[in-house]
Design an enzyme around this catalytic site. Sequence first.
Site, PDB file in Angstrom:
ATOM      1  N   LYS A 107       0.842  -0.962   0.379  1.00  0.00           N
ATOM      2  CA  LYS A 107       0.230  -0.301  -0.480  1.00  0.00           C
ATOM      3  C   LYS A 107       0.463   1.239  -0.103  1.00  0.00           C
ATOM      4  O   LYS A 107       1.779   1.609   0.628  1.00  0.00           O
ATOM      5  CB  LYS A 107      -1.181   0.292   1.065  1.00  0.00           C
ATOM      6  N   ARG A 133      -3.617 -10.355   5.771  1.00  0.00           N
ATOM      7  CA  ARG A 133      -3.787  -9.939   4.208  1.00  0.00           C
ATOM      8  C   ARG A 133      -2.999  -9.300   3.083  1.00  0.00           C
ATOM      9  O   ARG A 133      -2.346  -8.457   3.540  1.00  0.00           O
ATOM     10  CB  ARG A 133      -5.241  -8.918   3.882  1.00  0.00           C
TER      11      ARG A 133
END
Length: 279
Positions: A221, A255
């Site tokens: 991210k 995740r």
Amino acid sequence: MLLCCGSRTLDLTEPLVMGVLNVTPDSFFDGGRYDQVESAVQHGLAMAEAGAAFIDVGGESTRPGAQPVSDEDELRRVIPVIEELAARISVPISIDTSKPRVMQKAVAAGATLINDIYALRAPGALETAAALPAAICLMHMQGEPRTMQAAPQYLDVVSEVRCFLEQRIGACSKAGIAPDRLLLDPGIGFGKRPEHNLALLARVADLKVHGRPVLIGVSRKSMFQALLSRSVDQRLAGGLAVATASVLAGASVIRTHDVSETLDAIKIARVLMSAGFHL
Ligand code: 8Y4
């Protein structure tokens, strides 16, 4: 800590990894074509082989600025992949969607976890999910993907995320969804600046509302752009550092795009805890 995942009950006492399987055109996929279904399935099988406890199949990009897709396009992308994976592996398959019709067809095709970045706030989603034999991941997001990173604002991000999760658990309960079907997620990067993401990661233990397990997704991210000035393909080490810290702080599921590396990091976190490490 147990999670009721369709007909199965998963033990979340030990942290688990969810592998990300994108079937979106902005990665490499435009749906339906046999070779593309087959390469997505191969990637899913490889993550299962590497030790993923869930394979999260997503047909709509949720990156900031991404364009929405129709029910039909999303179904065309995800259903053949879910059917094929469900036929070939017993690892639980997760459907990353906010659309009730996609939830329904994905569960019929073999998915046993609904991963919804809108936490069942779309019209009909709560009722649909309630009636399906699947676990649900309730994720916090401020705003919507197209605009969420424009101006994220909180007075107290941890309290606000906790309060949101509490409300969504309440809505689920009213709809007949038992708490043992729920996984909670602060939604790292979803309408959050780096300081908001860090505040949430520093307080993972406080996010276990009603004692439910917490999922953390940080893999690749943009917080790593802000913190480390790293491009997408240079963010593995940052992701592993956050995965390790999250597990030490009490996260139950990580995740990630990088299953075997994340499992190694988790193993180290666990042996440190057995050796007496505590925060
Ligand atoms: C490069 C690659 C840059 C990927 C950004 C990204 C979460 C999630 C996503 C999460 C849950 C992403 C679907 C965002 N993140 N679901 N989904 N939790 N539950 N961006 O953190 O991977 S997609």
